[in-house]
Design a protein around this motif. Structure first.
Motif, PDB file in Angstrom:
ATOM      1  N   UNK A 116      -3.956   4.587   1.633  1.00  0.00           N
ATOM      2  CA  UNK A 116      -3.300   4.161   0.667  1.00  0.00           C
ATOM      3  C   UNK A 116      -3.828   4.773  -0.691  1.00  0.00           C
ATOM      4  N   UNK A 117      -5.075   4.944  -0.882  1.00  0.00           N
ATOM      5  CA  UNK A 117      -5.836   5.686  -2.067  1.00  0.00           C
ATOM      6  C   UNK A 117      -5.528   6.811  -2.135  1.00  0.00           C
ATOM      7  N   UNK A 118      -5.593   7.727  -0.907  1.00  0.00           N
ATOM      8  CA  UNK A 118      -5.277   9.144  -1.323  1.00  0.00           C
ATOM      9  C   UNK A 118      -3.831   9.388  -1.407  1.00  0.00           C
ATOM     10  N   UNK A 161      -2.003   7.396  -3.125  1.00  0.00           N
ATOM     11  CA  UNK A 161      -1.799   7.001  -4.554  1.00  0.00           C
ATOM     12  C   UNK A 161      -2.249   8.007  -5.415  1.00  0.00           C
ATOM     13  N   UNK A 162      -3.479   8.834  -4.952  1.00  0.00           N
ATOM     14  CA  UNK A 162      -3.782  10.126  -5.729  1.00  0.00           C
ATOM     15  C   UNK A 162      -2.909  11.227  -5.891  1.00  0.00           C
ATOM     16  N   UNK A 163      -1.836  11.451  -5.054  1.00  0.00           N
ATOM     17  CA  UNK A 163      -0.887  12.402  -4.939  1.00  0.00           C
ATOM     18  C   UNK A 163       0.547  12.025  -5.321  1.00  0.00           C
ATOM     19  N   UNK A 164       0.489  10.701  -5.991  1.00  0.00           N
ATOM     20  CA  UNK A 164       1.889  10.167  -6.633  1.00  0.00           C
ATOM     21  C   UNK A 164       2.139  10.790  -7.950  1.00  0.00           C
ATOM     22  N   UNK A 186     -10.871  13.988   9.715  1.00  0.00           N
ATOM     23  CA  UNK A 186      -9.961  12.744  10.245  1.00  0.00           C
ATOM     24  C   UNK A 186      -8.608  12.498   9.443  1.00  0.00           C
ATOM     25  N   UNK A 187      -7.709  13.023  10.463  1.00  0.00           N
ATOM     26  CA  UNK A 187      -6.317  13.022   9.856  1.00  0.00           C
ATOM     27  C   UNK A 187      -5.722  11.769   9.188  1.00  0.00           C
ATOM     28  N   UNK A 188      -6.162  10.644   9.853  1.00  0.00           N
ATOM     29  CA  UNK A 188      -5.690   9.386   9.467  1.00  0.00           C
ATOM     30  C   UNK A 188      -6.053   9.160   7.854  1.00  0.00           C
TER      31      UNK A 188
END
Length: 822
Positions: free
Chosen positions: A770-772, A774-777, A763-765
């Motif tokens: 937002x949660x994903x 935020x995890x790579x910020x 699922x590309x979307x």
């Protein structure tokens, strides 16, 4: 540069070179015509189809191109058969869709020196379609779909003849099947065609196959190598093959100009220019992405045009060259007549030169701006600048127009230049030959009076060529008749993008008597375009630059890059340039962007996506719709959070495959509307050579198990694709597929090591939730710590090494935005 002291004047040297070239061209082209015009078109098509399907060995034994050659016979013996394979590929690559057959009638047929000269009464449509050196297929009767012709032959357009005729050359003496034999074998087909041509008013069908102008010039150049002063150097690829006394030949740059160069060029750029000033016959300059290759060429032009031989430099200016031996009186008269033709008639130059200023004027953007002519130079240097393509040529012309060059007093001025050839970009039209001719005719009143015929135009063209300090031409066009009629030599030839040209193409401009050649390019970026897979397999695509480099010829490499964020440049530097690339002093600060706060949008990211590759029927190309869907989402998220990316074409999507590019363009239009073309620049890797964007998304396309990655495995295209971005390069591909190749495996592992590898879910979307995100910020505290460590490293480095010059990172822009070459 300046002519060396000897007993031959420039004009006589040029005449001798021109005469030798003409003789060589005539004899070699006769052989070329006999071979090509005798070929059987239908058999060529069949052979081409077999080769594409089965990779079988060619009928003619071929040898692989070498790094060095023992003599001219070996050189021609290896390269000539490969060139003929390329001719065959050009002939057979034509798409049958949209082919138009025209009707014509035989007006006359005359045998001449083993050839037949045929005059055709042709329709206006055919006359408008064809040009000199176009290859035509002529067949008896009317063409009928699906019906094999009884008699047919190739013919070459000599010229358009009279008002309604075409003048053709054909060879009907047999088919040359073995290149070591000049005689053709008997052919019933050609014998039948001879009777057709000899029947006046006989109706025939004609279609254009392709133009042979460029490859004919390359063939002539190949056969002219034996008469060049650089012959031994070209064959051996060894600098010591030509004796050189550096003290006697070295050139001195005037101090104000040298000060400018030192203040605006970095160490490796200056080293490259010094190599040229030492008067080495061949100088190779390698320009990796973003290292200021074009800026180096501009500095080189300033130095070449405004330096002087050390042995004739004096305190009061330039002293006279050594006096030549006195000539007999009759010889003097002959030289006076050549030097001053107006002694026996009107000077043609008086008709075209402006009356105010001995260097004339240069039109730029419809204005006339005078050149600076206050100079103490006692000689004129003529420079020829070439490139393989029109777009690459226009890029360097535009940079010269915009930046100008610096004279010996460090004054910036626009030198008198002319851009030769067809299809000039509108931005350089003001210095194109056709435009300048029309301007000269208009200023002399000839255009208004209805004159200005072919002879007037030829005279004006010759005058413009003679006046120009720098002539710009594609490699192929530099072998045109206009150049062969010149009455002076080019002292220096500079070839930009030299690694993108096959060797015979690079030889073409060297026949104009030059004393020094600069090859500027990068063998680990895009290679030369070779249509024939057989010729490519045997090394025909190897450029002269690359061959010299492989043979150990010294190469001046530009080492400081000013384009890319250091996180982008680290991989190509290690993978392709032995870790030798350095980053400009302020390049990291200049390429820092807001979206770098997310690791997935950072300077370098690899998105591992399990897509499906498909091949559109009969296309030979590949597409991957999963990658297209993901890239559309990626752009939408990026541009949504950072609206600046929607303006000014700051973002590019690049792919090695034409059909993937086509699909991406269509999907972007469907999603974002027709204005998507202005928002995102989508193109092939080849179409992006020499260009740059803030953000580049690279679509790799290939996704399979064990089938390989084909075209994508070309590391040169890989290098170009990942070095187009200034701030972020985002690679989208199947890691498991790409890792079948060593270079791609290294790239994927580099991404993993640097924590910028991301596995994309089905699922590309969801990846852009937002949660994903935020995890790579990026952790601000971690970033501060890294910055402090780097600052400490810089302070320590500054204490140990004092930088004695400030880098001109703006000038380091390699190609100034560039123009699309696709």
């Amino acid at each position: 540069m300046a002519v060396e002291t000897n007993t031959t004047t420039p004009s006589t040297a040029s005449t001798a070179t021109s005469t030798a070239s003409t003789v060589t061209a005539t004899s070699s082209l006769s052989r070329f015509h006999r071979i090509v015009l005798g070929w059987d078109y239908i058999r060529l098509l069949k052979d081409s189809s077999k080769k594409n399907k089965s990779k079988e060995k060619p009928a003619v034994p071929l040898k692989r191109a070498k790094s060095t050659y023992k003599d001219i016979d070996e050189y021609i013996g290896v390269l000539e058969p490969l060139l003929f394979e390329e001719v065959k590929a050009q002939i057979t690559q034509q798409d049958d869709e949209g082919v138009v057959w025209r009707r014509a009638a035989i007006a006359s047929c005359v045998e001449y020196d083993a050839f037949h000269k045929v005059a055709l009464v042709a329709e206006d449509e055919l006359r408008e379609e064809v040009s000199e050196n176009d290859l035509l297929l002529v067949m008896d009767g009317q063409f009928k779909e699906g019906e094999a012709p009884g008699a047919y032959a190739f013919a070459l357009v000599e010229h358009r003849g009279g008002r309604e005729t075409l003048s053709l050359t054909t060879f009907l003496g047999g088919e040359v099947k073995q290149l070591d034999k000049a005689e053709g074998e008997f052919s019933q087909r050609l014998l039948k065609m001879l009777s057709v041509f000899k029947e006046t008013k006989k109706l025939v069908s004609v279609r254009k196959i392709c133009s042979l102008s460029t490859i004919m010039r390359e063939y002539t150049a190949l056969h002219s190598v034996g008469s060049l002063p650089f012959k031994d150097l070209i064959l051996s690829a060894a600098e010591n093959s030509i004796g050189r006394n550096s003290e006697d030949r070295e050139w001195t740059v005037p101090r104000p100009l040298m000060d400018y160069l030192k203040n605006n060029l970095n160490g490796s750029q200056l080293d490259a220019i010094h190599e040229g000033l030492s008067r080495r016959p061949f100088v190779l300059i390698q320009g990796p992405p973003g290292t200021g290759k074009t800026q180096t060429i501009l500095g080189l032009l300033s130095a070449v045009l405004h330096s002087a031989p050390a042995r004739v430099q004096s305190k009061g200016g330039l002293s006279a060259l050594q006096r030549r031996s006195d000539m007999p009186l009759q010889d003097k008269y002959e030289h006076w007549k050549k030097a001053s033709p107006w002694l026996t008639g009107a000077s043609p130059r008086d008709l075209v030169l402006p009356t105010d200023g001995d260097d004339g004027f240069l039109p730029i953007e419809n204005e006339l701006k005078p050149e600076i002519v206050n100079s103490n130079r006692k000689y004129r240097v003529h420079v020829l600048v070439c490139a393989p393509s029109n777009s690459a040529l226009d890029e360097i012309v535009l940079r010269v127009l915009n930046s100008g060059i610096h004279d010996e007093s460090d004054h910036v001025y626009n030198p008198k230049i002319v851009r030769m050839g067809l299809k000039p970009h509108h931005s350089v039209k003001a210095v194109s030959m056709d435009y300048l001719v029309e301007q000269k005719l208009a200023s002399s009143g000839a255009g208004k009076q209805g004159s200005g015929g072919p002879l007037d135009r030829d005279r004006i063209r010759s005058s413009i060529l003679h006046e120009a300090a720098i002539v710009f031409s594609t490699l192929g066009f530099s072998g045109s008749a206009l150049f062969t009629r010149m009455n002076h030599i080019f002292d220096v030839v500079i070839i930009d993008e030299a690694a993108q040209a096959v060797e015979p193409a690079t030889i073409v401009p060297l026949a104009h008597g030059c004393k020094q050649v600069f090859l500027v390019g990068d063998p680990v970026q895009l290679p030369a375009t070779v249509i024939s897979p057989i010729a490519e397999r045997f090394g025909y695509g190897t450029s002269l630059f690359k061959r010299f480099q492989e043979a150990g010829f010294p190469v001046q490499m530009l080492k400081t890059q000013y384009r890319m964020h250091p996180e982008i440049s680290i991989f190509p530097s290690k993978e392709f340039y032995n870790g030798s690339l350095e980053n400009g002093e302020f390049v990291e600060k200049q390429t820092k962007r807001g979206w770098h706060s997310y690791r997935c949008f950072g300077p370098f990211s690899f998105f591992d996506i399990d897509g499906v590759e498909t091949q559109p029927s009969g296309s030979g190309s590949w597409v991957n719709e999963d990658e297209v869907d993901f890239i559309v989402l990626l752009y939408h998220k990026l541009a949504g959070q950072y609206p600046d990316l929607k303006s000014g074409g700051r973002l590019a999507v690049i792919s090695p495959y034409r059909h993937q590019v086509k699909l991406l363009r269509q999907r972007f239009r469907d999603t974002f509307g027709e204005q998507a073309d202005q928002l995102v620049d989508i193109n092939t890797v080849d179409g992006f050579q020499g260009r740059e964007k803030d953000v580049a998304i690279f679509s790799c396309v290939r996704s399979n198990t064990g089938k390989g990655i084909g075209f994508v495995s070309d590391f040169r295209r890989m290098n170009v694709g990942i070095t187009r971005a200034r701030s972020s390069v985002l690679v989208v591909g199947s890691a498991s597929t790409l890792m079948q190749d060593d270079h791609w495996s290294n790239l994927v592992n580099s991404a993993k090591d640097r924590n910028c590898y991301f596995k994309v879910p089905k699922s590309h979307a969801s990846f852009f939730s937002d949660s994903n995100l935020e995890s790579v910020r990026v952790d601000p505290q971690m970033k501060i710590k890294e910055m402090k460590e780097k600052l400490s490293e810089l302070e320590n480095a500054a204490g140990n090494h004092e930088d004695d010059q400030e880098q001109d990172y703006e000038a380091g822009d390699d190609d100034g935005g560039g123009m699309d070459e696709d």
